[in-house]
Scaffold this motif. Sequence first.
Motif, PDB file in Angstrom:
ATOM      1  N   GLY A 242       0.827  -1.198   0.000  1.00  0.00           N
ATOM      2  CA  GLY A 242       0.000   0.000   0.000  1.00  0.00           C
ATOM      3  C   GLY A 242       0.861   1.247   0.000  1.00  0.00           C
ATOM      4  N   TYR A 243       0.263   2.381   0.368  1.00  0.00           N
ATOM      5  CA  TYR A 243       0.974   3.636   0.153  1.00  0.00           C
ATOM      6  C   TYR A 243       0.637   4.692   1.197  1.00  0.00           C
ATOM      7  CZ  TYR A 243      -3.543   4.757  -1.942  1.00  0.00           C
ATOM      8  OH  TYR A 243      -4.888   4.939  -2.148  1.00  0.00           O
ATOM      9  N   PHE A 244       1.558   5.646   1.263  1.00  0.00           N
ATOM     10  CA  PHE A 244       1.379   6.879   2.010  1.00  0.00           C
ATOM     11  C   PHE A 244       1.567   8.012   0.998  1.00  0.00           C
ATOM     12  CE2 PHE A 244       3.642   3.845   4.742  1.00  0.00           C
ATOM     13  CZ  PHE A 244       2.824   3.785   5.857  1.00  0.00           C
ATOM     14  N   ILE A 245       0.849   9.109   1.192  1.00  0.00           N
ATOM     15  CA  ILE A 245       1.052  10.279   0.339  1.00  0.00           C
ATOM     16  C   ILE A 245       1.497  11.436   1.216  1.00  0.00           C
ATOM     17  CG2 ILE A 245      -0.139  11.934  -1.167  1.00  0.00           C
ATOM     18  CD1 ILE A 245      -1.872   9.446  -1.936  1.00  0.00           C
ATOM     19  N   GLY A 246       2.487  12.183   0.748  1.00  0.00           N
ATOM     20  CA  GLY A 246       2.974  13.310   1.544  1.00  0.00           C
ATOM     21  C   GLY A 246       3.829  14.220   0.685  1.00  0.00           C
ATOM     22  N   HIS A 318      -6.534  11.864  -2.449  1.00  0.00           N
ATOM     23  CA  HIS A 318      -5.487  11.116  -1.761  1.00  0.00           C
ATOM     24  C   HIS A 318      -5.587   9.621  -2.021  1.00  0.00           C
ATOM     25  CE1 HIS A 318      -4.207  14.386   1.302  1.00  0.00           C
ATOM     26  NE2 HIS A 318      -3.456  14.383   0.220  1.00  0.00           N
ATOM     27  N   GLN A 319      -6.202   9.284  -3.141  1.00  0.00           N
ATOM     28  CA  GLN A 319      -6.330   7.862  -3.452  1.00  0.00           C
ATOM     29  C   GLN A 319      -5.571   7.504  -4.723  1.00  0.00           C
ATOM     30  OE1 GLN A 319     -10.194   6.347  -4.491  1.00  0.00           O
ATOM     31  NE2 GLN A 319      -9.443   4.250  -4.304  1.00  0.00           N
ATOM     32  N   LEU A 320      -4.833   6.426  -4.676  1.00  0.00           N
ATOM     33  CA  LEU A 320      -4.155   5.931  -5.880  1.00  0.00           C
ATOM     34  C   LEU A 320      -5.134   5.093  -6.681  1.00  0.00           C
ATOM     35  CD1 LEU A 320      -0.561   4.509  -5.227  1.00  0.00           C
ATOM     36  CD2 LEU A 320      -1.217   6.506  -6.580  1.00  0.00           C
ATOM     37  N   VAL A 321      -5.211   5.393  -7.965  1.00  0.00           N
ATOM     38  CA  VAL A 321      -6.087   4.662  -8.874  1.00  0.00           C
ATOM     39  C   VAL A 321      -5.198   3.830  -9.795  1.00  0.00           C
ATOM     40  CG1 VAL A 321      -7.765   4.972 -10.737  1.00  0.00           C
ATOM     41  CG2 VAL A 321      -7.813   6.478  -8.738  1.00  0.00           C
TER      42      VAL A 321
END
Length: 473
Positions: A242-246, A318-321
């Motif tokens: 999964g991921y974090f966004i920043g 803030h969602q990865l598609v």
Amino acid sequence: MPTKIEVTNNRYRLGYHLMTPGGWMNDPNGFCYFQGYYHVFYQYYPYSAAWGPMHWGHARSKDLVSWETLPTALTPGDSEDEDGCFSGSAVVKDDKLFLIYTGHHYYGDNDPDHFWQNQNLAYSTDGIHFTKYAHNPIIAKAPVDNTQHFRDPKVWQADDHYYLVLGSQDQQGLGRVLLYRSDDLMDWTYLGPIAGAKDVQHEGFMWECPDLFNLNGQQVLLTSPQGIKATDKQYLNLFQTGYFIGQLDYQQPQLQHRTDFQELDHGHDFYATQTVLTPDGRRVVLGWMAMWESQMPEQADGWAGALTLPRELTLKGHQLVMQPVREVAALRTQTLLNQQATVNGTADFGNNLEQAEFKASLDLTATQQLKSTISLMNASQQAVVSLTFDQATGDLVLHRADRPDARYAVTATDRDSLELDLFIDTSSIELFINGGTVVFTERFYDDTAKSLQLQTDQAVTVTAKLFALNGQA
Ligand code: FRU
């Protein structure tokens, strides 16, 4: 020399996914574009269908869909990688292809957890033959506040520097990512940890396979944490990706204002991703289409594991598609079906489906609280894999006949349609829902003839297309 294992039965061999010619595969490595080809390497054991001392298998493609297997790129056994060439990445510099990978070393006491890891370099001018750098390792030791978990370098270029992130674990037993900088790929300076788990339960004890990239002016840290505790409907695999966004501040260094961890794919078989930036600026990801705890019945046939379809990543808020790259449309060999119909009950689509894409839109404007299930059926009319949608709640539930545990996701409830794009291969299905906002990746092991079945509990207009896909890609 031991002899390479050979495939003895083709029943589960995939048609358009990247696999080994025989032997074991796990993580994608070194995904890059060099001299007109996409290159993908992968964790590879050529002598058995089980994990063993890791080699780097290698394939290349001009179009991201048809792959040519190349000779093994890295073989372990030198002093810097005695017990394995673990995961890593690639970068192009001065028209040479450089691989940066983890050397794995056991202490020789038969304890699989008693090991140490360093980082190494190899290079190639033709993209086929690789030479290990004479002065390896390039990063000899983990920082003093680290444990032995110190692996999976992902390298990129920014301004006049090269950077890499490494997956690691601190002395408190928390997963984290370390940042390094270099001007020449050989001498590396440690800058510090850029992100770490708040606690094991929510963010894990070790972050494997980190990848850091820009999307829409933000930074995405994609990683595969180990140890996140399962909740009722999330984090249900042994480990997650999964991921974090920043915002990455290179000076601090720190991934500032990062979001909470979000899973990228909701299926049973998705792990250890790696991305590439394509020449036309798309961010494309590949994952290992398996998971450490998955049963892999193809092992009986002399091989194991495959990579997912290449998928383009975009950010929506803030969602990865995640959507299949547009190049996959070239796999279509025939339109088997192109129709609009009202379904109220059960409708069947296709038969003898081996490699196929099913693209359907269910019109939800006139339905209320529709419940609908799309199933991949076997020759005895049993569902092998099925996905149920509940319009009232947006709940999506995925069942697989050979696994007792379902998988879950939720999609937006204010939509006028349910959009399905399903990619079926001999023993895999990738389900892209509502434009890739929800994705499930699954393997299955049923070699009887397949068809698709849609069930609805009220009348719904369905626009459906079914394509045969090239099975020799
Ligand atoms: C992830 C991983 C990596 C490691 C590799 C070994 O699946 O555990 O952390 O480098 O596999 O094959």
